[in-house]
Motif scaffolding. Structure first.
Motif, PDB file in Angstrom:
ATOM      1  N   UNK A 278       0.800  -1.224   0.000  1.00 15.15           N
ATOM      2  CA  UNK A 278       0.000   0.000   0.000  1.00 15.15           C
ATOM      3  C   UNK A 278       0.832   1.273   0.000  1.00 15.15           C
ATOM      4  N   UNK A 279       2.040   1.233   0.516  1.00 15.95           N
ATOM      5  CA  UNK A 279       2.775   2.474   0.772  1.00 15.95           C
ATOM      6  C   UNK A 279       4.181   2.424   0.173  1.00 15.95           C
ATOM      7  N   UNK A 280       4.424   3.272  -0.830  1.00 17.85           N
ATOM      8  CA  UNK A 280       5.730   3.298  -1.496  1.00 17.85           C
ATOM      9  C   UNK A 280       6.851   3.695  -0.549  1.00 17.85           C
ATOM     10  N   UNK A 281       6.534   4.454   0.499  1.00 13.87           N
ATOM     11  CA  UNK A 281       7.576   4.868   1.440  1.00 13.87           C
ATOM     12  C   UNK A 281       8.187   3.662   2.143  1.00 13.87           C
ATOM     13  N   UNK A 334      13.156   6.897   9.175  1.00  9.37           N
ATOM     14  CA  UNK A 334      12.356   8.124   9.059  1.00  9.37           C
ATOM     15  C   UNK A 334      11.169   7.919   8.119  1.00  9.37           C
ATOM     16  N   UNK A 335      11.393   7.196   7.039  1.00  9.71           N
ATOM     17  CA  UNK A 335      10.295   6.921   6.098  1.00  9.71           C
ATOM     18  C   UNK A 335       9.229   6.054   6.751  1.00  9.71           C
ATOM     19  N   UNK A 336       9.666   5.086   7.551  1.00  7.29           N
ATOM     20  CA  UNK A 336       8.704   4.220   8.243  1.00  7.29           C
ATOM     21  C   UNK A 336       7.892   5.054   9.246  1.00  7.29           C
ATOM     22  N   UNK A 337       8.573   5.938   9.951  1.00  7.26           N
ATOM     23  CA  UNK A 337       7.862   6.804  10.904  1.00  7.26           C
ATOM     24  C   UNK A 337       6.884   7.719  10.189  1.00  7.26           C
TER      25      UNK A 337
END
Length: 500
Positions: A278-281, A334-337
Protein backbone atom coordinates in the motif's frame (compact mmCIF):
# COMPACT_ATOMS: atom_id res chain seq x y z
CA UNK A 1 41.94 -14.07 -11.92
CA UNK A 2 42.06 -14.52 -15.60
CA UNK A 3 38.60 -14.18 -17.07
CA UNK A 4 37.90 -15.47 -20.53
CA UNK A 5 34.79 -14.86 -22.52
CA UNK A 6 35.46 -17.42 -25.16
CA UNK A 7 36.59 -20.96 -24.79
CA UNK A 8 38.17 -21.85 -28.08
CA UNK A 9 39.71 -25.26 -27.98
CA UNK A 10 38.61 -26.54 -31.35
CA UNK A 11 41.85 -25.43 -32.96
CA UNK A 12 43.75 -27.77 -30.66
CA UNK A 13 41.82 -30.79 -31.75
CA UNK A 14 42.48 -33.07 -34.61
CA UNK A 15 39.52 -34.70 -36.22
CA UNK A 16 40.82 -38.09 -35.15
CA UNK A 17 40.52 -37.06 -31.51
CA UNK A 18 36.81 -36.47 -31.78
CA UNK A 19 34.39 -39.14 -30.83
CA UNK A 20 33.35 -41.53 -33.52
CA UNK A 21 30.34 -42.56 -31.50
CA UNK A 22 27.29 -40.46 -30.67
CA UNK A 23 28.19 -37.41 -28.65
CA UNK A 24 25.90 -36.17 -25.88
CA UNK A 25 26.52 -32.79 -24.28
CA UNK A 26 25.29 -32.68 -20.66
CA UNK A 27 24.44 -29.22 -19.35
CA UNK A 28 23.64 -28.47 -15.72
CA UNK A 29 20.99 -25.77 -15.23
CA UNK A 30 20.13 -23.96 -12.01
CA UNK A 31 16.42 -24.77 -12.24
CA UNK A 32 13.86 -26.70 -14.24
CA UNK A 33 12.32 -24.76 -17.13
CA UNK A 34 8.63 -23.99 -16.98
CA UNK A 35 6.36 -24.72 -19.97
CA UNK A 36 8.25 -25.51 -23.17
CA UNK A 37 5.74 -23.41 -25.06
CA UNK A 38 7.25 -20.11 -26.19
CA UNK A 39 3.96 -18.29 -25.66
CA UNK A 40 3.67 -19.49 -22.07
CA UNK A 41 7.32 -19.65 -21.08
CA UNK A 42 8.76 -17.20 -18.56
CA UNK A 43 11.96 -18.78 -17.26
CA UNK A 44 15.50 -17.94 -18.23
CA UNK A 45 16.48 -21.61 -18.35
CA UNK A 46 13.53 -22.21 -20.67
CA UNK A 47 15.08 -19.72 -23.09
CA UNK A 48 18.31 -21.73 -22.97
CA UNK A 49 16.50 -24.91 -23.99
CA UNK A 50 14.58 -23.08 -26.71
CA UNK A 51 17.90 -21.88 -28.15
CA UNK A 52 18.70 -25.47 -29.11
CA UNK A 53 15.17 -26.51 -29.91
CA UNK A 54 13.56 -23.61 -31.75
CA UNK A 55 14.79 -21.13 -34.31
CA UNK A 56 13.52 -17.55 -34.19
CA UNK A 57 12.97 -15.08 -36.97
CA UNK A 58 16.06 -13.14 -35.83
CA UNK A 59 19.00 -14.06 -33.63
CA UNK A 60 21.47 -12.09 -31.49
CA UNK A 61 25.18 -12.10 -32.33
CA UNK A 62 28.09 -12.18 -29.89
CA UNK A 63 28.33 -8.38 -30.25
CA UNK A 64 24.57 -8.09 -29.45
CA UNK A 65 23.76 -7.14 -33.03
CA UNK A 66 20.65 -8.56 -34.68
CA UNK A 67 21.51 -11.26 -37.21
CA UNK A 68 19.42 -13.42 -39.57
CA UNK A 69 17.98 -16.72 -38.49
CA UNK A 70 14.68 -17.74 -40.10
CA UNK A 71 14.35 -14.26 -41.59
CA UNK A 72 17.25 -13.38 -43.86
CA UNK A 73 16.38 -9.72 -44.45
CA UNK A 74 14.00 -7.15 -42.99
CA UNK A 75 13.09 -3.49 -43.41
CA UNK A 76 10.58 -0.99 -42.05
CA UNK A 77 8.38 1.19 -44.23
CA UNK A 78 9.11 4.91 -44.29
CA UNK A 79 6.40 5.65 -41.71
CA UNK A 80 7.62 2.76 -39.49
CA UNK A 81 4.22 1.08 -39.52
CA UNK A 82 5.06 -1.95 -41.65
CA UNK A 83 7.86 -4.49 -41.23
CA UNK A 84 8.68 -6.57 -44.29
CA UNK A 85 10.66 -9.77 -43.81
CA UNK A 86 12.23 -12.16 -46.30
CA UNK A 87 12.23 -15.74 -45.04
CA UNK A 88 14.85 -18.44 -45.37
CA UNK A 89 14.03 -21.01 -48.03
CA UNK A 90 14.25 -24.78 -47.61
CA UNK A 91 13.49 -24.80 -43.88
CA UNK A 92 11.24 -27.50 -42.41
CA UNK A 93 9.89 -28.06 -38.92
CA UNK A 94 10.77 -31.18 -36.97
CA UNK A 95 7.53 -32.83 -38.17
CA UNK A 96 8.40 -32.15 -41.83
CA UNK A 97 6.00 -29.22 -42.22
CA UNK A 98 7.57 -26.53 -44.46
CA UNK A 99 8.37 -23.20 -42.84
CA UNK A 100 6.86 -20.31 -44.80
CA UNK A 101 5.09 -16.98 -44.49
CA UNK A 102 1.82 -18.67 -43.56
CA UNK A 103 3.61 -20.29 -40.60
CA UNK A 104 4.87 -16.87 -39.47
CA UNK A 105 1.36 -15.45 -39.63
CA UNK A 106 -0.04 -18.41 -37.66
CA UNK A 107 2.63 -18.16 -34.96
CA UNK A 108 2.29 -14.44 -34.39
CA UNK A 109 -1.49 -14.66 -34.32
CA UNK A 110 -1.20 -17.48 -31.76
CA UNK A 111 1.11 -15.36 -29.60
CA UNK A 112 -1.37 -12.48 -29.71
CA UNK A 113 -4.57 -14.45 -29.11
CA UNK A 114 -3.74 -17.43 -26.89
CA UNK A 115 -5.56 -16.80 -23.61
CA UNK A 116 -2.53 -17.19 -21.37
CA UNK A 117 0.11 -15.97 -23.79
CA UNK A 118 2.74 -13.81 -22.07
CA UNK A 119 3.95 -12.55 -25.44
CA UNK A 120 0.95 -10.24 -26.00
CA UNK A 121 2.66 -7.16 -24.61
CA UNK A 122 5.76 -7.79 -26.73
CA UNK A 123 3.67 -7.97 -29.90
CA UNK A 124 1.02 -5.42 -28.98
CA UNK A 125 1.89 -3.12 -31.90
CA UNK A 126 1.25 -5.84 -34.48
CA UNK A 127 -2.22 -5.28 -35.87
CA UNK A 128 -2.10 -7.87 -38.62
CA UNK A 129 0.23 -10.21 -40.48
CA UNK A 130 0.08 -10.26 -44.25
CA UNK A 131 1.39 -13.17 -46.35
CA UNK A 132 2.90 -11.57 -49.45
CA UNK A 133 4.08 -14.90 -50.87
CA UNK A 134 5.67 -18.05 -49.47
CA UNK A 135 8.91 -16.34 -48.48
CA UNK A 136 7.77 -12.78 -47.80
CA UNK A 137 5.64 -11.56 -44.92
CA UNK A 138 4.55 -8.13 -43.71
CA UNK A 139 3.73 -7.14 -40.13
CA UNK A 140 1.33 -4.20 -40.10
CA UNK A 141 1.77 -2.09 -36.97
CA UNK A 142 -0.52 0.29 -35.12
CA UNK A 143 2.49 2.57 -34.53
CA UNK A 144 6.25 2.48 -35.06
CA UNK A 145 7.77 -0.05 -32.68
CA UNK A 146 11.51 0.40 -32.05
CA UNK A 147 12.01 -2.74 -29.91
CA UNK A 148 10.00 -5.06 -32.18
CA UNK A 149 13.05 -6.56 -33.91
CA UNK A 150 14.62 -7.33 -30.52
CA UNK A 151 11.37 -9.03 -29.46
CA UNK A 152 11.45 -11.15 -32.61
CA UNK A 153 14.97 -12.18 -31.61
CA UNK A 154 13.51 -13.81 -28.51
CA UNK A 155 10.52 -15.99 -27.67
CA UNK A 156 8.08 -13.75 -29.54
CA UNK A 157 9.99 -14.68 -32.71
CA UNK A 158 10.09 -18.45 -32.12
CA UNK A 159 8.34 -20.43 -34.82
CA UNK A 160 6.38 -23.57 -33.93
CA UNK A 161 4.99 -25.94 -36.51
CA UNK A 162 1.37 -24.76 -36.99
CA UNK A 163 0.32 -28.39 -37.28
CA UNK A 164 1.22 -28.80 -33.60
CA UNK A 165 -1.01 -26.00 -32.31
CA UNK A 166 -3.90 -28.29 -31.44
CA UNK A 167 -1.72 -30.62 -29.39
CA UNK A 168 -0.07 -30.03 -26.02
CA UNK A 169 2.77 -27.85 -27.29
CA UNK A 170 4.61 -27.79 -23.96
CA UNK A 171 4.65 -31.60 -23.77
CA UNK A 172 6.09 -32.01 -27.27
CA UNK A 173 7.30 -28.75 -28.80
CA UNK A 174 7.74 -29.00 -32.58
CA UNK A 175 10.06 -26.29 -33.87
CA UNK A 176 12.71 -25.96 -36.58
CA UNK A 177 15.87 -25.61 -34.51
CA UNK A 178 19.06 -27.68 -34.63
CA UNK A 179 17.78 -30.22 -32.09
CA UNK A 180 14.37 -31.85 -31.78
CA UNK A 181 12.52 -32.79 -28.62
CA UNK A 182 12.93 -36.37 -27.34
CA UNK A 183 11.69 -36.50 -23.76
CA UNK A 184 11.30 -34.64 -20.49
CA UNK A 185 11.10 -35.81 -16.90
CA UNK A 186 10.09 -32.91 -14.68
CA UNK A 187 12.81 -31.81 -12.24
CA UNK A 188 15.14 -34.44 -13.76
CA UNK A 189 16.14 -33.91 -17.39
CA UNK A 190 15.23 -32.72 -20.87
CA UNK A 191 16.65 -34.66 -23.81
CA UNK A 192 17.05 -33.40 -27.38
CA UNK A 193 18.60 -35.03 -30.44
CA UNK A 194 20.13 -33.58 -33.58
CA UNK A 195 17.66 -32.68 -36.31
CA UNK A 196 19.06 -34.11 -39.53
CA UNK A 197 17.14 -31.76 -41.82
CA UNK A 198 18.26 -28.60 -40.05
CA UNK A 199 19.08 -25.83 -42.52
CA UNK A 200 22.47 -25.23 -40.86
CA UNK A 201 23.23 -28.86 -40.00
CA UNK A 202 26.93 -28.58 -40.85
CA UNK A 203 27.40 -26.33 -37.79
CA UNK A 204 25.99 -28.96 -35.41
CA UNK A 205 28.75 -31.30 -34.27
CA UNK A 206 27.09 -33.14 -31.37
CA UNK A 207 24.32 -35.70 -31.60
CA UNK A 208 22.34 -35.14 -28.44
CA UNK A 209 22.06 -32.64 -25.62
CA UNK A 210 20.68 -33.28 -22.15
CA UNK A 211 19.72 -30.51 -19.72
CA UNK A 212 19.71 -31.43 -16.05
CA UNK A 213 18.19 -29.04 -13.47
CA UNK A 214 20.36 -28.97 -10.33
CA UNK A 215 19.44 -26.00 -8.10
CA UNK A 216 22.37 -26.40 -5.70
CA UNK A 217 25.39 -24.72 -7.31
CA UNK A 218 27.76 -26.81 -5.18
CA UNK A 219 26.21 -30.01 -6.50
CA UNK A 220 26.34 -28.69 -10.07
CA UNK A 221 30.04 -28.01 -9.66
CA UNK A 222 30.65 -31.43 -8.10
CA UNK A 223 28.97 -33.06 -11.11
CA UNK A 224 31.19 -31.04 -13.43
CA UNK A 225 34.30 -32.01 -11.49
CA UNK A 226 33.36 -35.68 -11.55
CA UNK A 227 32.74 -35.65 -15.28
CA UNK A 228 28.99 -36.26 -15.00
CA UNK A 229 28.35 -32.85 -16.60
CA UNK A 230 30.19 -31.14 -19.44
CA UNK A 231 29.05 -27.56 -18.80
CA UNK A 232 27.29 -25.81 -15.93
CA UNK A 233 25.25 -22.67 -16.16
CA UNK A 234 25.30 -20.00 -13.44
CA UNK A 235 28.48 -21.14 -11.78
CA UNK A 236 28.53 -19.67 -8.27
CA UNK A 237 30.86 -16.68 -8.23
CA UNK A 238 32.60 -18.04 -5.18
CA UNK A 239 33.48 -21.19 -7.18
CA UNK A 240 35.07 -19.31 -10.09
CA UNK A 241 38.56 -19.61 -8.59
CA UNK A 242 38.08 -23.34 -8.02
CA UNK A 243 37.23 -23.83 -11.67
CA UNK A 244 40.14 -21.70 -12.80
CA UNK A 245 42.55 -23.68 -10.66
CA UNK A 246 41.30 -27.05 -11.89
CA UNK A 247 43.45 -28.56 -14.58
CA UNK A 248 40.56 -30.06 -16.48
CA UNK A 249 38.04 -27.22 -16.30
CA UNK A 250 37.68 -23.82 -17.94
CA UNK A 251 36.02 -20.73 -16.52
CA UNK A 252 33.98 -18.53 -18.87
CA UNK A 253 32.16 -15.27 -18.24
CA UNK A 254 30.03 -12.76 -20.11
CA UNK A 255 28.60 -9.51 -18.82
CA UNK A 256 24.83 -9.84 -18.53
CA UNK A 257 21.98 -7.61 -19.68
CA UNK A 258 19.59 -8.28 -16.84
CA UNK A 259 19.07 -7.66 -13.17
CA UNK A 260 17.94 -9.16 -9.90
CA UNK A 261 15.60 -7.23 -7.65
CA UNK A 262 12.55 -7.31 -5.41
CA UNK A 263 9.06 -7.11 -6.88
CA UNK A 264 6.10 -6.13 -4.67
CA UNK A 265 2.49 -7.16 -4.88
CA UNK A 266 0.81 -3.80 -5.33
CA UNK A 267 -2.61 -4.77 -6.59
CA UNK A 268 -2.86 -8.46 -7.44
CA UNK A 269 -5.34 -10.08 -5.12
CA UNK A 270 -5.71 -10.32 -1.36
CA UNK A 271 -1.99 -10.55 -0.59
CA UNK A 272 -1.49 -7.02 -1.93
CA UNK A 273 -3.29 -5.89 1.21
CA UNK A 274 -0.16 -5.39 3.32
CA UNK A 275 1.77 -2.27 4.36
CA UNK A 276 4.41 -2.68 1.64
CA UNK A 277 1.79 -3.19 -1.05
CA UNK A 278 0.00 0.00 0.00
CA UNK A 279 2.78 2.47 0.77
CA UNK A 280 5.73 3.30 -1.50
CA UNK A 281 7.58 4.87 1.44
CA UNK A 282 7.90 1.46 3.05
CA UNK A 283 9.22 -0.07 -0.15
CA UNK A 284 11.74 2.75 -0.32
CA UNK A 285 12.67 2.16 3.32
CA UNK A 286 13.43 -1.49 2.59
CA UNK A 287 15.54 -0.48 -0.40
CA UNK A 288 17.50 2.00 1.72
CA UNK A 289 18.19 -0.63 4.37
CA UNK A 290 20.13 -2.78 1.87
CA UNK A 291 23.86 -2.55 1.25
CA UNK A 292 24.05 -3.71 -2.37
CA UNK A 293 27.84 -3.48 -2.56
CA UNK A 294 28.20 -5.75 0.47
CA UNK A 295 25.91 -8.35 -1.11
CA UNK A 296 27.99 -8.27 -4.27
CA UNK A 297 31.22 -8.78 -2.38
CA UNK A 298 30.02 -11.42 0.07
CA UNK A 299 27.82 -13.56 -2.22
CA UNK A 300 29.30 -12.88 -5.64
CA UNK A 301 32.98 -12.19 -4.94
CA UNK A 302 32.55 -8.83 -6.63
CA UNK A 303 31.84 -10.41 -10.03
CA UNK A 304 28.39 -8.84 -10.37
CA UNK A 305 27.53 -5.14 -10.09
CA UNK A 306 25.15 -3.33 -7.70
CA UNK A 307 22.08 -2.12 -9.60
CA UNK A 308 19.80 0.90 -9.46
CA UNK A 309 17.60 0.63 -12.55
CA UNK A 310 16.30 -1.67 -15.25
CA UNK A 311 19.38 -1.48 -17.47
CA UNK A 312 23.03 -1.90 -16.52
CA UNK A 313 25.79 0.66 -16.90
CA UNK A 314 26.77 -1.12 -20.12
CA UNK A 315 23.56 0.06 -21.79
CA UNK A 316 23.41 3.38 -23.64
CA UNK A 317 20.09 3.85 -21.86
CA UNK A 318 21.62 3.79 -18.37
CA UNK A 319 20.39 6.89 -16.53
CA UNK A 320 23.17 8.50 -14.42
CA UNK A 321 20.57 10.51 -12.52
CA UNK A 322 19.76 7.34 -10.61
CA UNK A 323 22.93 5.89 -9.09
CA UNK A 324 22.97 2.87 -6.80
CA UNK A 325 21.27 3.96 -3.55
CA UNK A 326 23.60 4.04 -0.57
CA UNK A 327 22.51 2.22 2.55
CA UNK A 328 20.86 4.72 4.90
CA UNK A 329 19.24 3.17 7.96
CA UNK A 330 18.28 6.50 9.54
CA UNK A 331 16.45 7.60 6.41
CA UNK A 332 14.75 4.21 6.21
CA UNK A 333 13.54 4.60 9.80
CA UNK A 334 12.36 8.12 9.06
CA UNK A 335 10.29 6.92 6.10
CA UNK A 336 8.70 4.22 8.24
CA UNK A 337 7.86 6.80 10.90
CA UNK A 338 6.45 9.15 8.27
CA UNK A 339 4.20 6.33 7.04
CA UNK A 340 2.73 6.15 10.54
CA UNK A 341 3.07 2.40 10.95
CA UNK A 342 4.34 0.63 14.02
CA UNK A 343 7.43 -1.53 14.01
CA UNK A 344 8.50 -4.17 13.62
CA UNK A 345 6.92 -4.32 10.18
CA UNK A 346 6.29 -7.80 8.79
CA UNK A 347 7.00 -8.79 5.19
CA UNK A 348 6.89 -12.17 3.45
CA UNK A 349 9.63 -12.54 0.82
CA UNK A 350 9.77 -15.52 -1.53
CA UNK A 351 12.92 -16.46 -3.41
CA UNK A 352 14.23 -19.20 -5.74
CA UNK A 353 15.61 -22.26 -3.94
CA UNK A 354 19.19 -21.64 -5.04
CA UNK A 355 22.02 -21.25 -2.50
CA UNK A 356 23.17 -17.87 -3.77
CA UNK A 357 19.60 -16.54 -3.74
CA UNK A 358 19.26 -17.75 -0.17
CA UNK A 359 22.47 -15.98 0.81
CA UNK A 360 21.21 -12.75 -0.78
CA UNK A 361 17.84 -12.75 0.98
CA UNK A 362 19.40 -13.73 4.31
CA UNK A 363 21.67 -10.70 4.07
CA UNK A 364 18.66 -8.54 3.21
CA UNK A 365 16.75 -10.03 6.13
CA UNK A 366 19.53 -9.08 8.55
CA UNK A 367 19.98 -5.60 7.10
CA UNK A 368 16.25 -4.81 7.05
CA UNK A 369 15.90 -5.84 10.71
CA UNK A 370 18.09 -2.89 11.66
CA UNK A 371 15.46 -0.60 10.14
CA UNK A 372 12.60 -2.33 11.98
CA UNK A 373 11.48 -4.66 9.17
CA UNK A 374 11.02 -8.35 9.97
CA UNK A 375 11.25 -10.45 6.82
CA UNK A 376 10.02 -14.03 6.73
CA UNK A 377 11.65 -16.01 3.95
CA UNK A 378 10.08 -18.65 1.74
CA UNK A 379 12.22 -20.71 -0.67
CA UNK A 380 10.44 -22.10 -3.73
CA UNK A 381 11.30 -24.03 -6.86
CA UNK A 382 11.65 -21.29 -9.45
CA UNK A 383 8.81 -22.22 -11.82
CA UNK A 384 6.50 -22.68 -8.82
CA UNK A 385 7.52 -19.29 -7.51
CA UNK A 386 6.64 -17.66 -10.82
CA UNK A 387 3.27 -19.39 -10.86
CA UNK A 388 2.51 -18.11 -7.36
CA UNK A 389 3.72 -14.68 -8.36
CA UNK A 390 1.48 -14.53 -11.39
CA UNK A 391 -1.56 -15.63 -9.38
CA UNK A 392 -0.92 -12.98 -6.72
CA UNK A 393 0.08 -15.47 -4.03
CA UNK A 394 2.96 -13.35 -2.71
CA UNK A 395 3.78 -10.13 -0.87
CA UNK A 396 7.27 -9.69 -2.30
CA UNK A 397 9.55 -11.75 -4.54
CA UNK A 398 13.30 -11.74 -4.95
CA UNK A 399 13.26 -12.28 -8.67
CA UNK A 400 15.14 -11.08 -11.72
CA UNK A 401 15.19 -10.86 -15.45
CA UNK A 402 17.86 -12.10 -17.81
CA UNK A 403 17.74 -8.92 -19.85
CA UNK A 404 17.19 -7.91 -23.44
CA UNK A 405 19.21 -5.90 -25.92
CA UNK A 406 16.49 -3.25 -26.18
CA UNK A 407 15.54 -1.44 -22.92
CA UNK A 408 11.84 -1.89 -23.62
CA UNK A 409 12.28 -5.61 -23.01
CA UNK A 410 13.55 -4.92 -19.48
CA UNK A 411 10.74 -2.67 -18.31
CA UNK A 412 7.50 -2.40 -20.27
CA UNK A 413 6.17 -5.89 -19.57
CA UNK A 414 6.89 -5.47 -15.86
CA UNK A 415 5.27 -2.13 -15.03
CA UNK A 416 2.79 -1.31 -17.80
CA UNK A 417 -0.86 -1.92 -17.03
CA UNK A 418 -1.68 -5.51 -17.89
CA UNK A 419 1.93 -6.24 -18.91
CA UNK A 420 2.76 -9.92 -19.38
CA UNK A 421 5.18 -9.96 -16.42
CA UNK A 422 3.46 -7.34 -14.27
CA UNK A 423 2.72 -9.81 -11.48
CA UNK A 424 2.40 -7.09 -8.86
CA UNK A 425 -0.50 -5.50 -10.73
CA UNK A 426 1.12 -2.06 -10.72
CA UNK A 427 -0.74 0.47 -12.86
CA UNK A 428 0.05 4.08 -13.65
CA UNK A 429 -1.45 5.77 -16.70
CA UNK A 430 1.50 8.13 -17.00
CA UNK A 431 3.97 5.23 -17.04
CA UNK A 432 1.84 3.53 -19.71
CA UNK A 433 1.96 6.69 -21.82
CA UNK A 434 5.70 7.21 -21.43
CA UNK A 435 6.64 3.63 -22.22
CA UNK A 436 4.31 3.55 -25.23
CA UNK A 437 5.95 6.71 -26.57
CA UNK A 438 9.42 5.27 -25.96
CA UNK A 439 8.47 2.14 -27.85
CA UNK A 440 7.31 4.18 -30.84
CA UNK A 441 10.38 6.45 -30.86
CA UNK A 442 13.44 5.40 -32.86
CA UNK A 443 15.69 8.35 -31.91
CA UNK A 444 18.00 7.18 -29.10
CA UNK A 445 18.26 10.53 -27.34
CA UNK A 446 14.49 11.03 -27.36
CA UNK A 447 14.03 7.50 -26.01
CA UNK A 448 16.56 8.23 -23.25
CA UNK A 449 14.57 11.30 -22.24
CA UNK A 450 11.38 9.27 -22.06
CA UNK A 451 12.98 6.53 -19.97
CA UNK A 452 14.31 9.23 -17.64
CA UNK A 453 10.72 10.42 -17.15
CA UNK A 454 9.74 6.84 -16.35
CA UNK A 455 12.63 6.45 -13.91
CA UNK A 456 11.50 9.54 -12.00
CA UNK A 457 8.08 8.01 -11.41
CA UNK A 458 9.27 4.46 -10.83
CA UNK A 459 11.92 5.59 -8.37
CA UNK A 460 9.18 7.37 -6.44
CA UNK A 461 6.64 4.56 -6.49
CA UNK A 462 9.00 1.55 -6.45
CA UNK A 463 6.73 -1.26 -7.64
CA UNK A 464 10.04 -3.08 -7.82
CA UNK A 465 13.60 -2.13 -7.04
CA UNK A 466 16.92 -3.47 -8.21
CA UNK A 467 19.72 -5.24 -6.34
CA UNK A 468 22.42 -6.22 -8.82
CA UNK A 469 23.25 -6.79 -12.46
CA UNK A 470 24.29 -10.35 -12.96
CA UNK A 471 27.23 -11.66 -14.99
CA UNK A 472 26.90 -15.04 -16.69
CA UNK A 473 29.41 -17.46 -15.22
CA UNK A 474 30.15 -20.93 -16.57
CA UNK A 475 32.24 -23.94 -15.65
CA UNK A 476 33.21 -25.94 -18.72
CA UNK A 477 34.97 -29.29 -19.08
CA UNK A 478 38.14 -29.10 -21.13
CA UNK A 479 36.58 -31.81 -23.29
CA UNK A 480 34.21 -29.17 -24.65
CA UNK A 481 35.47 -27.28 -27.68
CA UNK A 482 33.91 -24.26 -29.32
CA UNK A 483 31.82 -22.85 -26.44
CA UNK A 484 31.28 -19.08 -26.46
CA UNK A 485 29.67 -17.15 -23.61
CA UNK A 486 27.13 -14.59 -24.86
CA UNK A 487 25.90 -11.52 -23.01
CA UNK A 488 22.29 -12.59 -23.51
CA UNK A 489 23.07 -15.69 -21.44
CA UNK A 490 22.01 -18.17 -24.12
CA UNK A 491 24.01 -21.36 -24.69
CA UNK A 492 24.36 -21.72 -28.45
CA UNK A 493 25.39 -25.17 -29.60
CA UNK A 494 26.63 -24.39 -33.09
CA UNK A 495 30.23 -25.63 -33.54
CA UNK A 496 30.48 -27.15 -30.06
CA UNK A 497 32.34 -30.46 -30.05
CA UNK A 498 33.34 -33.02 -27.43
CA UNK A 499 36.79 -34.56 -27.18
CA UNK A 500 37.20 -38.11 -25.92
Amino acid sequence: MKLTQTVLLAALLSSSALAAQAQTLRIGLESDPDALDPDRSRTFVGRIVFTALCDKLIDVGADLSLIPQLATEWSFSEDGKALDMTLREGVVFHDGTPFDAAAVKANIERSKTLDDSVRKTELSSVESVEVLDATHVRLNLSAPDAPLLAQLADRAGIMLSPSSFDSDVAANPVCSGPFKFVSRVAQDKIELEKFGDYWNADAIKIDRVTYLPIPDSTVRLANLQSGDLDLINRLAATDAQTVENAGNLVFAKAEGLGYQGITFNIMNGAKADNPFGKDARLRDALSLSIDRAAINQVVFAGLNAPASQFVSTASPYFDPAFPVPARDIEKAKALIAEAGVSTPLELELQFPNRPESQQVVQMIQAMAAEAGINISLSAKEFATMLTDQKSGDFQASQVGWSGRIDPDGNITGFVSTGGGFNDGGYSNAEIDRILAEARAESDVEKRKALYHEANVILNEEQPLFYLYNEAWLYGVSDKVAGFTAYSDGMIRLENIELKQ
